[in-house]
Scaffold this motif. Structure first.
Motif, PDB file in Angstrom:
ATOM      1  N   ARG A 379       0.941  -1.180   0.257  1.00 47.28           N
ATOM      2  CA  ARG A 379      -0.019  -0.015  -0.082  1.00 47.28           C
ATOM      3  C   ARG A 379       0.978   1.235   0.125  1.00 47.28           C
ATOM      4  O   ARG A 379       0.602   2.488  -0.761  1.00 47.28           O
ATOM      5  N   LEU A 408      -1.967  11.357   0.600  1.00 47.73           N
ATOM      6  CA  LEU A 408      -2.437  10.504   1.386  1.00 47.73           C
ATOM      7  C   LEU A 408      -3.018   9.058   0.773  1.00 47.73           C
ATOM      8  O   LEU A 408      -2.917   8.024   1.354  1.00 47.73           O
ATOM      9  N   GLY A 409      -3.377   9.226  -0.364  1.00 47.37           N
ATOM     10  CA  GLY A 409      -3.983   7.975  -1.188  1.00 47.37           C
ATOM     11  C   GLY A 409      -4.681   8.468  -2.165  1.00 47.37           C
ATOM     12  O   GLY A 409      -4.624   9.557  -2.714  1.00 47.37           O
ATOM     13  N   LYS A 410      -4.725   7.422  -3.108  1.00 49.69           N
ATOM     14  CA  LYS A 410      -5.330   7.719  -4.520  1.00 49.69           C
ATOM     15  C   LYS A 410      -6.657   6.657  -4.635  1.00 49.69           C
ATOM     16  O   LYS A 410      -6.734   5.432  -4.416  1.00 49.69           O
ATOM     17  N   GLY A 411      -7.772   7.683  -4.949  1.00 48.15           N
ATOM     18  CA  GLY A 411      -9.048   6.603  -5.359  1.00 48.15           C
ATOM     19  C   GLY A 411      -8.977   6.285  -6.651  1.00 48.15           C
ATOM     20  O   GLY A 411      -8.257   6.614  -7.378  1.00 48.15           O
ATOM     21  N   SER A 414      -9.617  10.198  -8.080  1.00 44.97           N
ATOM     22  CA  SER A 414      -8.941  11.305  -7.089  1.00 44.97           C
ATOM     23  C   SER A 414      -7.787  11.076  -6.360  1.00 44.97           C
ATOM     24  O   SER A 414      -7.517   9.817  -6.121  1.00 44.97           O
ATOM     25  N   VAL A 416      -5.890  12.260  -2.778  1.00 47.35           N
ATOM     26  CA  VAL A 416      -6.092  13.113  -1.585  1.00 47.35           C
ATOM     27  C   VAL A 416      -4.576  13.231  -0.803  1.00 47.35           C
ATOM     28  O   VAL A 416      -3.907  12.374  -0.830  1.00 47.35           O
ATOM     29  N   ALA A 429      -7.430  17.835   4.299  1.00 49.57           N
ATOM     30  CA  ALA A 429      -7.384  16.564   3.204  1.00 49.57           C
ATOM     31  C   ALA A 429      -7.914  17.622   2.027  1.00 49.57           C
ATOM     32  O   ALA A 429      -9.153  17.676   1.832  1.00 49.57           O
ATOM     33  N   VAL A 467     -17.243  13.235   8.172  1.00 49.85           N
ATOM     34  CA  VAL A 467     -15.930  14.041   7.890  1.00 49.85           C
ATOM     35  C   VAL A 467     -16.516  15.357   7.320  1.00 49.85           C
ATOM     36  O   VAL A 467     -17.338  15.503   6.473  1.00 49.85           O
ATOM     37  N   LEU A 484     -11.493  18.787   3.121  1.00 54.48           N
ATOM     38  CA  LEU A 484     -12.009  18.000   3.907  1.00 54.48           C
ATOM     39  C   LEU A 484     -11.138  18.106   5.336  1.00 54.48           C
ATOM     40  O   LEU A 484     -10.051  18.406   5.210  1.00 54.48           O
ATOM     41  N   GLU A 485     -12.118  17.735   6.178  1.00 59.78           N
ATOM     42  CA  GLU A 485     -11.399  17.713   7.547  1.00 59.78           C
ATOM     43  C   GLU A 485     -10.172  16.411   7.753  1.00 59.78           C
ATOM     44  O   GLU A 485     -10.757  15.409   7.015  1.00 59.78           O
ATOM     45  N   TYR A 486      -9.397  16.831   8.045  1.00 57.09           N
ATOM     46  CA  TYR A 486      -8.254  15.718   7.936  1.00 57.09           C
ATOM     47  C   TYR A 486      -8.493  14.751   8.909  1.00 57.09           C
ATOM     48  O   TYR A 486      -8.414  14.997  10.434  1.00 57.09           O
ATOM     49  N   CYS A 487      -8.152  13.571   8.768  1.00 60.72           N
ATOM     50  CA  CYS A 487      -8.193  12.179   9.670  1.00 60.72           C
ATOM     51  C   CYS A 487      -6.865  11.637   9.558  1.00 60.72           C
ATOM     52  O   CYS A 487      -6.588  11.013   8.725  1.00 60.72           O
ATOM     53  N   LYS A 534     -18.759   1.716   3.203  1.00 58.53           N
ATOM     54  CA  LYS A 534     -17.686   0.646   3.422  1.00 58.53           C
ATOM     55  C   LYS A 534     -16.560   0.853   4.124  1.00 58.53           C
ATOM     56  O   LYS A 534     -16.348   2.141   4.645  1.00 58.53           O
ATOM     57  N   ASN A 537     -14.413   3.840   3.526  1.00 55.73           N
ATOM     58  CA  ASN A 537     -14.831   5.067   3.583  1.00 55.73           C
ATOM     59  C   ASN A 537     -15.334   5.652   5.068  1.00 55.73           C
ATOM     60  O   ASN A 537     -16.097   6.471   5.519  1.00 55.73           O
ATOM     61  N   ARG A 620     -19.985  -1.176  -7.342  1.00 52.10           N
ATOM     62  CA  ARG A 620     -19.326  -1.046  -6.176  1.00 52.10           C
ATOM     63  C   ARG A 620     -19.267  -2.208  -5.166  1.00 52.10           C
ATOM     64  O   ARG A 620     -18.289  -2.327  -4.575  1.00 52.10           O
TER      65      ARG A 620
END
Ligand code: ATP
Length: 634
Positions: A379, A408-411, A414, A416, A429, A467, A484-487, A534, A537, A620
């Motif tokens: 990952r 942070l990651g890729k969807g 998108s 992030v 984020a 979020v 977005l709010e960062y987590c 899921k 998310n 999905r």
């Protein structure tokens, strides 16, 4: 006027005088009727005035008796009348002095009152006020009063004393004029004093005004100075702000750079330990393949050797058993082993096998741990690779506000990025949605519609387990960004993958939080269906609070639309809300806890049966099943 004075005078005379006078008058009336009324009236008036004995003839003054009077009458009535007439004249001549002398005794107050009354008619209100003021000052002894009291009215009586006498009238007029003049003088003096007082006041006020003007000028100067200082301060602040932001973003960038370096270094080390992606060339075709790292290789070698040992022992044991059965009741011909020796040898093999089994179990646990590490490593490798390939990886500041840091990651569509909000001074984020340039305009429009809907729905949601969406802006024609709010924690997918089985207590508290978020979505107006709930998310913040995110597939439930009138997808959504919203999530969590794949499969077919028409959801769910259900539970 004469009547009043007469009354006064007569009331002042003593009773004996009054009786004498009455007698005299009685005689005069009776015996000398020829005397003129003018004389009589003239006589009557002074008769009430006190007669001085010296003014009367000696005979009259020396004798009050009836006899004397009779004698006088008898001796010469004419003489008496004449004498009385002369006396009366004298009295009248002096009379203009006498009544005033009497009045002086009666007090100034009355005269003054009379004067004031007379004057009052001729003075206007303002003059009267001035008089009162003047008197006030007299009373307080401030100059004018003392003057006034020192002055004495002339002892002349007002013209009321004898109106027929010209001399007296002149005197009265003179007195009136005098009093007027006096009042005018007094008035003038008062006015002069008042004017001088006012002059003083004006001078004081002018001085005060001058000071105030000076003060105003000083204040204005100060104001200008302060305004200038404020401008300078603002300019400086602006410069400092720019500097601060520069320093802050430099610091953030250097921290991010070192984090990137560290991540890459760690990745290289982990690659050696856990594995790496290798390239296989088969002719002209180049393909990627996974190569395990040393730790995994070692564990596999160890497991392999354990297996070989186990197999060898099993083999020996089998041959032992065979020899034991071949020898029958006697001893082994080759080795000469007795029955007892066979039993001991078998126990040795069994013990060795048990030991190998323990070792194997331990090695398998170790391998599982390595596998989890490997998954995380893969990952991270993917993230680093995506970061390296990203066009936003060079620490841009978006919208003059968001300093992009590390990916942070890729969807699906998108990327992030962790970012720092230079206005609110907090980590955020930034989700960068890129439209594929190869897409048709229709596809792009459809994607934009989804993204805008996500933004419009998400921005209204304020809940501790959802979020927050702070901001939204366009970067270029094909890219836009949602803030977005960062987590800072992992997502639930990563959490679940990190443990073979999630402890029930932990699973329960995650479910409770997600249910709270779902209840909020279902209770607000309009209601929202998430549609894409899921583990990937569900994010965790730095203290472990679970939050739902990714409203890209969410929908608004219109209140006034009945089930009959709803679109096919929305009908599915309503049902999905009931079953796939709360139930599905808890079901998956429970399945993960119980680790029963059959139930998971049952559930998935049930869920697909609910909304078979919704291709997107099915897709999905398919990827969901692929990535999570079968990946983990299989
Ligand atoms: N608000 C956030 N705070 C921290 N990390 C986030 C935030 N939002 C997303 N991420 C991380 O960014 C990564 C990508 O998120 P994104 O939502 O784009 O991907 P996805 O949900 O896995 O993909 P898709 O949207 O295609 O289903 C995820 O690993 C997620 O953990």
């Amino acid at each position: 006027m004469s009547d009043d004075v007469l009354m006064q005078l007569s009331s002042n005379s003593n009773p004996s005088d009054r009786s004498k006078l009455a007698k005299l008058e009685a005689r005069m009336v009776g015996k000398s009727s020829s005397s003129s009324p003018a004389v009589q009236s003239t006589w009557q008036m002074p008769s009430s005035v006190k007669f001085g004995t010296e003014e009367l003839p000696d005979s009259l003054s020396s004798s009050d008796s009836e006899d004397d009077m009779c004698c006088l009458i008898q001796n010469g009535r004419e003489f008496l009348i004449q004498a009385n007439t002369q006396k009366r004249k004298r009295v009248i001549e002096d009379d203009h002095i006498m009544p005033l002398q009497l009045y002086e005794g009666a007090g100034d107050g009355r005269i003054k009152a009379t004067e004031n009354t007379e004057k009052g008619s001729s003075l206007d209100d303002s003059q009267r006020k001035k008089q009162v003021r003047g008197r006030g000052r007299q009373a307080t002894g401030r100059g004018r009063g003392s003057k006034s009291t020192d002055q004495t009215w002339p002892s002349a009586s007002p013209s009321t004393v004898v109106s027929s006498n010209g001399h007296l009238e002149n005197s009265s007029v003179h007195k009136e004029n005098w009093s007027k003049e006096h009042l005018e003088n007094e008035e003038k003096t008062a006015l002069k004093e008042e004017i001088s007082l006012l002059h003083g006041k004006v001078a004081l006020l002018e001085e005060e005004l001058r000071k105030l003007r000076q003060g105003a000028v000083d204040h204005q100067q100060l104001c200008h100075q302060l305004e200038k200082e404020l401008r300078d301060f603002k300019d400086r602040d602006q410069q400092m702000k720019a500097k601060r932001i520069k320093i802050l973003s430099d610091l953030l960038i250097s921290v991010s750079k070192s984090e990137r370096q560290e991540a890459r270094m760690k990745m290289r080390q982990e690659s050696l330990r856990l594995g790496n992606v290798g390239v296989i060339r088969a002719g002209t075709v180049i393909s990627e393949t996974w190569e395990d790292g040393q730790a995994l290789k070692d564990i596999h070698t160890h497991l392999k050797s354990l297996l070989e040992s186990k197999e060898a022992i099993e083999k020996h044991r089998k041959s032992l058993k065979k020899r034991q059965s071949d020898k029958g009741d006697g001893s082994d011909a080759e080795t000469g082993m007795s029955e007892e020796d066979f039993l001991i040898q078998d126990e040795i093999y069994k013990s060795r096998l048990a030991s190998i089994k323990r070792e194997e179990e331990s090695a398998l646990r170790e391998r599982d741990r390595y596998e989890l590490e490997k998954a995380r490593h893969i990952r991270e490798m993917k993230r680093i690779r995506d970061e390296d390939a990203s066009r936003f990886n060079n620490f841009q500041i978006l919208n003059h506000r968001y300093a992009l840091l590390n990916l942070l990651g890729k969807g699906g569509f998108s990327e992030v990025y962790k970012a720092f909000d230079l206005v609110e001074f907090r980590y955020v984020a930034c989700k960068l949605h890129s439209l594929n340039a190869q897409w048709s305009e229709e596809k792009k429009q459809s994607y934009m519609r989804h993204a805008i809907r996500e933004y419009n729905i998400h921005k209204t949601l304020v809940h501790p387990h959802i979020v927050r969406l702070w901001d939204y802006f366009e970067i270029d024609h094909n890219t836009f960004c949602t803030v977005l709010e960062y987590c800072s924690g992992k997502d639930l997918d990563a959490v679940l993958k990190a443990v073979p089985v999630l402890p029930e207590k932990e699973a329960r508290i995650i479910i409770v939080q997600i249910f709270q978020g779902l209840v909020y979505l279902n209770k607000r107006t309009p209601k929202i269906i998430h549609y894409d709930l899921k583990p990937g998310n569900v994010l965790f913040d730095e203290v472990g609070v679970a939050k739902m995110t990714d409203f890209g597939l969410s929908k608004i439930v219109e209140d006034d639309v009945g089930t009959q009138g709803m679109e096919l997808t929305s009908q599915g959504a309503g049902t999905y809300w009931k079953h796939a919203g709360i139930s599905a999530f808890s079901y998956f969590m429970l399945l993960h806890i119980t680790n029963k794949q059959s139930e998971a499969e049952q559930y998935l077919s049930f869920e697909q049966g609910i909304c078979p028409q919704n291709a997107l959801i099915s897709t999905r769910l398919h990827s969901y099943r692929q990535s999570w259900m079968f990946g983990l539970l299989a």
